[in-house]
Design a protein around this motif. Structure first.
Motif, PDB file in Angstrom:
ATOM      1  N   THR A 289       0.821  -1.209   0.000  1.00 19.69           N
ATOM      2  CA  THR A 289       0.000   0.000   0.000  1.00 19.69           C
ATOM      3  C   THR A 289       0.851   1.253   0.000  1.00 19.69           C
ATOM      4  O   THR A 289       1.877   1.328   0.666  1.00 19.69           O
ATOM      5  N   LEU A 293       0.710   0.639  -7.569  1.00 21.76           N
ATOM      6  CA  LEU A 293      -0.709   0.304  -7.657  1.00 21.76           C
ATOM      7  C   LEU A 293      -1.231  -0.138  -6.300  1.00 21.76           C
ATOM      8  O   LEU A 293      -0.550  -0.860  -5.574  1.00 21.76           O
ATOM      9  N   ASP A 294      -2.447   0.297  -5.983  1.00 24.32           N
ATOM     10  CA  ASP A 294      -3.087  -0.094  -4.724  1.00 24.32           C
ATOM     11  C   ASP A 294      -4.401  -0.787  -5.009  1.00 24.32           C
ATOM     12  O   ASP A 294      -5.198  -0.330  -5.850  1.00 24.32           O
ATOM     13  N   THR A 296      -7.900  -1.581  -3.449  1.00 30.69           N
ATOM     14  CA  THR A 296      -8.691  -1.050  -2.340  1.00 30.69           C
ATOM     15  C   THR A 296     -10.177  -1.268  -2.585  1.00 30.69           C
ATOM     16  O   THR A 296     -10.605  -1.577  -3.716  1.00 30.69           O
ATOM     17  N   ARG A 298     -14.051   0.481  -1.915  1.00 28.15           N
ATOM     18  CA  ARG A 298     -14.746   1.719  -1.581  1.00 28.15           C
ATOM     19  C   ARG A 298     -16.175   1.661  -2.105  1.00 28.15           C
ATOM     20  O   ARG A 298     -16.513   0.838  -2.965  1.00 28.15           O
ATOM     21  N   ARG A 313     -12.385   6.318 -13.493  1.00 27.69           N
ATOM     22  CA  ARG A 313     -10.938   6.523 -13.580  1.00 27.69           C
ATOM     23  C   ARG A 313     -10.192   5.347 -12.967  1.00 27.69           C
ATOM     24  O   ARG A 313      -9.166   4.914 -13.483  1.00 27.69           O
ATOM     25  N   ASP A 314     -10.711   4.839 -11.858  1.00 26.40           N
ATOM     26  CA  ASP A 314     -10.113   3.663 -11.238  1.00 26.40           C
ATOM     27  C   ASP A 314     -10.494   2.411 -12.024  1.00 26.40           C
ATOM     28  O   ASP A 314     -11.562   2.342 -12.638  1.00 26.40           O
ATOM     29  N   VAL A 344     -11.315  -1.747  -6.445  1.00 25.34           N
ATOM     30  CA  VAL A 344     -10.680  -1.025  -7.552  1.00 25.34           C
ATOM     31  C   VAL A 344      -9.165  -1.051  -7.397  1.00 25.34           C
ATOM     32  O   VAL A 344      -8.623  -1.299  -6.328  1.00 25.34           O
ATOM     33  N   LYS A 346      -6.071   1.473  -7.813  1.00 17.33           N
ATOM     34  CA  LYS A 346      -5.723   2.891  -7.907  1.00 17.33           C
ATOM     35  C   LYS A 346      -4.228   3.025  -8.140  1.00 17.33           C
ATOM     36  O   LYS A 346      -3.442   2.187  -7.666  1.00 17.33           O
ATOM     37  N   SER A 347      -3.834   4.067  -8.812  1.00 21.07           N
ATOM     38  CA  SER A 347      -2.418   4.297  -9.113  1.00 21.07           C
ATOM     39  C   SER A 347      -1.891   5.446  -8.289  1.00 21.07           C
ATOM     40  O   SER A 347      -2.538   6.471  -8.124  1.00 21.07           O
ATOM     41  N   HIS A 348      -0.656   5.246  -7.745  1.00 20.68           N
ATOM     42  CA  HIS A 348       0.029   6.313  -7.023  1.00 20.68           C
ATOM     43  C   HIS A 348       1.166   6.885  -7.862  1.00 20.68           C
ATOM     44  O   HIS A 348       1.967   7.663  -7.359  1.00 20.68           O
ATOM     45  N   ALA A 352      -1.356   9.124 -12.183  1.00 23.23           N
ATOM     46  CA  ALA A 352      -2.512   9.468 -11.337  1.00 23.23           C
ATOM     47  C   ALA A 352      -2.569  10.943 -11.053  1.00 23.23           C
ATOM     48  O   ALA A 352      -3.521  11.464 -10.515  1.00 23.23           O
TER      49      ALA A 352
END
Length: 353
Positions: A289, A293-294, A296, A298, A313-314, A344, A346-348, A352
């Motif tokens: 995390t 890439l994460d 997660t 939600r 987007r995710d 999903v 998500k990109s860090h 992103a």
């Protein structure tokens, strides 16, 4: 019918020095050992006093005769140090009286401090501990209880912290005092004890926990902990790690909501690494995390209701709706609805931004 759980692991942990967390269950020296240590000190003081008196035995009078035997010296030392003072034996020479003033009196004070100190120390430590426990219990709500602070427990806590759970809302329970000391050094609350025992989990306020992670180093211990947690808090989500895949069903029957098989998962990744090392790298990235890439979970936002998962987007992997989990390519998803729960990616990374 006896049920045998397979898989026993030993922890080989590193240690850290700073202590910044809350340690509810201090691992102090055994009360019996403290008492015996003070008794030995008191005996030493008594022996020194007897020796001093006996060396100057001719300076004392015992009723109608002068001079003391060894037994008389022991008797006089005992009644003097305990402040009983019957008055049947008295110092009569100047040297004996001077020794009583300069030596015996300080020894008497030392003797009393040793004996009284044991009681005062025990009462003070107990009062302080009870006060800290009551204060902590009055404040803690919706916390996460992590049972076991081995490799899995530490990784779970790092993941919790990375996803926004404050360290003060994490409670670690482990039977190893050194492991709990290491956990509290990171800033979490630590409790020494067997998490399968009701009183230990009650001490961790599991009845008010929002989730429980069972990261025991043995599958049979994990089953017992899960049963105890479920008894104390029937509605709390429980995530359990097991070593052997054949024990996963038993853990679910014990009340676990999520069961993660560590040995099988590791084996699959090792098998994939030979033919598809890139897949393993992505999986590692997803599970780490805060970088790259994460993965997660939600809820769908109000602005996303009515859209297709592909329009987000995710990257949507699954949608949970009315208790049913649908894969991203399931036509039953249609468009997103209010209340949908999304898993999903998500990109860090720079993309992103």
């Amino acid at each position: 019918m006896a049920i045998t759980l397979r898989g026993v692991a030993r922890r080989d942990e590193s240690r850290v020095d700073p202590h910044t967390g809350v340690h509810l269950a201090h691992v102090e020296e055994s009360p019996l050992r403290q008492v015996w240590r003070r008794i030995i000190l008191a005996a030493v003081v008594l022996a020194v006093t007897v020796a001093i008196i006996y060396l100057d035995r001719d300076g004392y009078r015992d009723l109608d005769h002068r001079g003391l035997s060894l037994l008389d010296s022991l008797y006089y030392a005992t009644v003097t140090l305990s402040t009983t003072g019957y008055g049947d034996i008295t110092p009569v020479t100047p040297s004996a009286r001077l020794i009583n003033v300069l030596v015996i009196t300080p020894l008497r004070i030392t003797f009393l401090l040793i004996l009284i100190g044991t009681t005062l120390e025990a009462l003070t430590a107990r009062s302080q501990e009870e006060f800290r426990i009551r204060r902590w219990r009055s404040r803690v709500r919706h916390h996460v209880v992590v049972c076991g602070y081995g490799t899995k427990g530490r990784s779970a806590i790092r993941s919790l912290e990375a996803t926004g759970t404050p360290l003060e809302e994490i409670v670690v329970v482990d039977p190893d005092p050194a492991a709990v000391e290491e956990a509290t050094a990171t800033g979490v609350t630590g409790i020494v004890g067997d998490a399968s025992r009701t009183e230990v989990l009650t001490r961790a306020a599991v009845q008010r926990a929002r989730s429980v992670i069972v990261a025991a180093n043995r599958d049979d211990a994990a089953a017992l902990i899960t049963l105890t947690v479920r008894q104390l808090n029937p509605g709390v989500p429980i995530t359990v790690s097991v070593r052997e895949e054949e024990n996963a069903k038993l853990l679910r029957q014990s009340g676990a909501d999520t069961v993660i098989t560590t040995s099988a998962t590791s084996g699959r990744l090792m098998g994939l690494s030979t033919a598809s090392p890139g897949v393993v790298a992505v999986v590692e990235d997803l599970l780490t995390t805060g970088t790259g890439l994460d993965l997660t979970q939600r809820r769908v936002s109000s602005g996303e209701v009515g859209l297709s998962p592909r329009q987000l987007r995710d990257v949507v992997l699954s949608v949970t709706r009315s208790g049913q989990t649908l894969r991203f390519d399931d036509p039953l998803i249609g468009t997103l609805q209010s209340g949908d729960l999304l898993v999903v990616v998500k990109s860090h990374g720079p993309a992103a931004a």
